[in-house]
Design a protein around this motif. Structure first.
Motif, PDB file in Angstrom:
ATOM      1  N   GLY A  25     -53.371 -58.730 -35.833  1.00  0.00           N
ATOM      2  CA  GLY A  25     -52.631 -57.675 -35.160  1.00  0.00           C
ATOM      3  C   GLY A  25     -51.323 -57.361 -35.854  1.00  0.00           C
ATOM      4  N   ILE A  26     -50.640 -56.332 -35.335  1.00  0.00           N
ATOM      5  CA  ILE A  26     -49.374 -55.871 -35.889  1.00  0.00           C
ATOM      6  C   ILE A  26     -48.306 -55.974 -34.809  1.00  0.00           C
ATOM      7  N   ALA A  27     -47.177 -56.596 -35.153  1.00  0.00           N
ATOM      8  CA  ALA A  27     -46.029 -56.674 -34.249  1.00  0.00           C
ATOM      9  C   ALA A  27     -44.861 -55.951 -34.912  1.00  0.00           C
ATOM     10  N   SER A  28     -44.327 -54.945 -34.239  1.00  0.00           N
ATOM     11  CA  SER A  28     -43.188 -54.198 -34.751  1.00  0.00           C
ATOM     12  C   SER A  28     -41.991 -54.426 -33.852  1.00  0.00           C
ATOM     13  N   ALA A  29     -40.882 -54.804 -34.443  1.00  0.00           N
ATOM     14  CA  ALA A  29     -39.609 -54.910 -33.739  1.00  0.00           C
ATOM     15  C   ALA A  29     -38.750 -53.751 -34.223  1.00  0.00           C
ATOM     16  N   ILE A  30     -38.384 -52.865 -33.299  1.00  0.00           N
ATOM     17  CA  ILE A  30     -37.653 -51.655 -33.639  1.00  0.00           C
ATOM     18  C   ILE A  30     -36.313 -51.687 -32.901  1.00  0.00           C
ATOM     19  N   ASP A  31     -35.221 -51.746 -33.643  1.00  0.00           N
ATOM     20  CA  ASP A  31     -33.884 -51.725 -33.066  1.00  0.00           C
ATOM     21  C   ASP A  31     -33.296 -50.341 -33.339  1.00  0.00           C
ATOM     22  N   ILE A  32     -32.873 -49.665 -32.267  1.00  0.00           N
ATOM     23  CA  ILE A  32     -32.360 -48.300 -32.386  1.00  0.00           C
ATOM     24  C   ILE A  32     -30.912 -48.295 -31.907  1.00  0.00           C
ATOM     25  N   TYR A  33     -30.009 -47.875 -32.776  1.00  0.00           N
ATOM     26  CA  TYR A  33     -28.577 -47.964 -32.515  1.00  0.00           C
ATOM     27  C   TYR A  33     -27.972 -46.617 -32.134  1.00  0.00           C
ATOM     28  N   ASP A  34     -26.907 -46.695 -31.330  1.00  0.00           N
ATOM     29  CA  ASP A  34     -26.169 -45.501 -30.906  1.00  0.00           C
ATOM     30  C   ASP A  34     -27.077 -44.489 -30.207  1.00  0.00           C
ATOM     31  N   CYS A  35     -27.852 -44.972 -29.245  1.00  0.00           N
ATOM     32  CA  CYS A  35     -28.742 -44.113 -28.470  1.00  0.00           C
ATOM     33  C   CYS A  35     -27.938 -43.265 -27.487  1.00  0.00           C
ATOM     34  N   ASP A  36     -28.556 -42.193 -27.013  1.00  0.00           N
ATOM     35  CA  ASP A  36     -27.977 -41.344 -25.980  1.00  0.00           C
ATOM     36  C   ASP A  36     -27.885 -42.167 -24.693  1.00  0.00           C
ATOM     37  N   PRO A  37     -26.675 -42.418 -24.190  1.00  0.00           N
ATOM     38  CA  PRO A  37     -26.515 -43.276 -23.006  1.00  0.00           C
ATOM     39  C   PRO A  37     -27.294 -42.783 -21.789  1.00  0.00           C
ATOM     40  N   GLU A  38     -27.380 -41.483 -21.601  1.00  0.00           N
ATOM     41  CA  GLU A  38     -28.103 -40.956 -20.440  1.00  0.00           C
ATOM     42  C   GLU A  38     -29.589 -41.258 -20.524  1.00  0.00           C
ATOM     43  N   LYS A  39     -30.143 -41.218 -21.706  1.00  0.00           N
ATOM     44  CA  LYS A  39     -31.585 -41.447 -21.864  1.00  0.00           C
ATOM     45  C   LYS A  39     -31.959 -42.902 -21.622  1.00  0.00           C
ATOM     46  N   ILE A  40     -31.150 -43.845 -22.113  1.00  0.00           N
ATOM     47  CA  ILE A  40     -31.520 -45.259 -21.954  1.00  0.00           C
ATOM     48  C   ILE A  40     -31.160 -45.799 -20.571  1.00  0.00           C
ATOM     49  N   ARG A  41     -30.511 -44.967 -19.748  1.00  0.00           N
ATOM     50  CA  ARG A  41     -30.144 -45.371 -18.388  1.00  0.00           C
ATOM     51  C   ARG A  41     -30.973 -44.635 -17.334  1.00  0.00           C
ATOM     52  N   ASP A  42     -32.067 -44.026 -17.756  1.00  0.00           N
ATOM     53  CA  ASP A  42     -32.910 -43.234 -16.855  1.00  0.00           C
ATOM     54  C   ASP A  42     -34.333 -43.810 -16.847  1.00  0.00           C
ATOM     55  N   ARG A  66     -41.443 -46.021 -34.949  1.00  0.00           N
ATOM     56  CA  ARG A  66     -39.996 -46.084 -35.149  1.00  0.00           C
ATOM     57  C   ARG A  66     -39.369 -44.695 -35.112  1.00  0.00           C
ATOM     58  N   GLU A  67     -39.921 -43.784 -35.875  1.00  0.00           N
ATOM     59  CA  GLU A  67     -39.355 -42.434 -35.966  1.00  0.00           C
ATOM     60  C   GLU A  67     -39.387 -41.724 -34.610  1.00  0.00           C
ATOM     61  N   PHE A  68     -40.521 -41.786 -33.932  1.00  0.00           N
ATOM     62  CA  PHE A  68     -40.631 -41.149 -32.615  1.00  0.00           C
ATOM     63  C   PHE A  68     -39.620 -41.746 -31.638  1.00  0.00           C
ATOM     64  N   SER A  69     -39.522 -43.064 -31.613  1.00  0.00           N
ATOM     65  CA  SER A  69     -38.640 -43.748 -30.665  1.00  0.00           C
ATOM     66  C   SER A  69     -37.176 -43.421 -30.928  1.00  0.00           C
ATOM     67  N   GLN A  70     -36.784 -43.435 -32.187  1.00  0.00           N
ATOM     68  CA  GLN A  70     -35.402 -43.103 -32.527  1.00  0.00           C
ATOM     69  C   GLN A  70     -35.077 -41.680 -32.097  1.00  0.00           C
ATOM     70  N   ASN A  71     -35.973 -40.756 -32.367  1.00  0.00           N
ATOM     71  CA  ASN A  71     -35.745 -39.363 -31.981  1.00  0.00           C
ATOM     72  C   ASN A  71     -35.703 -39.212 -30.463  1.00  0.00           C
ATOM     73  N   TYR A  72     -36.603 -39.879 -29.757  1.00  0.00           N
ATOM     74  CA  TYR A  72     -36.683 -39.752 -28.303  1.00  0.00           C
ATOM     75  C   TYR A  72     -35.380 -40.207 -27.647  1.00  0.00           C
ATOM     76  N   PHE A  73     -34.845 -41.327 -28.101  1.00  0.00           N
ATOM     77  CA  PHE A  73     -33.640 -41.874 -27.483  1.00  0.00           C
ATOM     78  C   PHE A  73     -32.349 -41.400 -28.156  1.00  0.00           C
ATOM     79  N   GLY A  74     -32.468 -40.489 -29.116  1.00  0.00           N
ATOM     80  CA  GLY A  74     -31.289 -39.907 -29.748  1.00  0.00           C
ATOM     81  C   GLY A  74     -30.485 -40.895 -30.571  1.00  0.00           C
ATOM     82  N   GLY A  75     -31.162 -41.913 -31.098  1.00  0.00           N
ATOM     83  CA  GLY A  75     -30.470 -42.925 -31.897  1.00  0.00           C
ATOM     84  C   GLY A  75     -30.004 -42.374 -33.232  1.00  0.00           C
ATOM     85  N   LYS A  76     -28.869 -42.885 -33.700  1.00  0.00           N
ATOM     86  CA  LYS A  76     -28.337 -42.437 -34.991  1.00  0.00           C
ATOM     87  C   LYS A  76     -28.988 -43.169 -36.153  1.00  0.00           C
TER      88      LYS A  76
END
Length: 129
Positions: free
Chosen positions: A17-34, A109-119
């Motif tokens: 299997g494949i395990a991916s650990a994706i750390d996304i920095y400076d996300c949009d605060p409103e998105k990660i709190r909803d 990774r790309e989708f997740s970063q874009n979704y949460f507005g990460g820098k």
């Protein structure tokens, strides 16, 4: 950040299997709190990487220590699970995708970063044997 192309499991039988650990920095605060936006994210990510969800997405807010306070999410998938923690203090998303079905970690990774507005983001991929 780019990664090497995903191993095709049929050509690498020792990979389970494949395990991916994706750390996304400076996300949009409103998105990660909803919680509802987080649930929508899970559904869209699963559709994108072609994973079948099993049961409801669990999203719970906890953490007495402000350093770790935030939502945590768990979604069982037919081939394993997706989980994440959203750290309020740093506006960071820590996402893990684990599956014995092949998927492209870079797409996740790309989708997740874009979704949460990460820098920026960091991707670490482990092939499980």
């Amino acid at each position: 950040m780019s990664v090497a192309k995903v191993i095709k499991l049929d050509t690498a039988p020792d990979v389970w299997g494949i395990a991916s650990a994706i750390d996304i920095y400076d996300c949009d605060p409103e998105k990660i709190r909803d919680a509802e936006l987080i649930k929508c994210f899970v559904a869209q990510l699963c559709d994108l990487i072609e994973m079948k969800r099993f049961g409801e997405t669990q999203v719970v807010h906890f953490g007495e220590d402000e350093k770790v306070a935030g939502f945590s999410m768990v979604q069982l998938i037919e081939t394993s699970l997706i989980s994440a923690h959203f750290a309020n203090q740093s506006n960071t998303t820590y996402l893990d995708v684990f599956s014995c079905k092949v998927y492209d970690p870079e797409v996740a990774r790309e989708f997740s970063q874009n979704y949460f507005g990460g820098k920026t983001s960091r991707l670490n991929v482990t092939y499980r044997h």
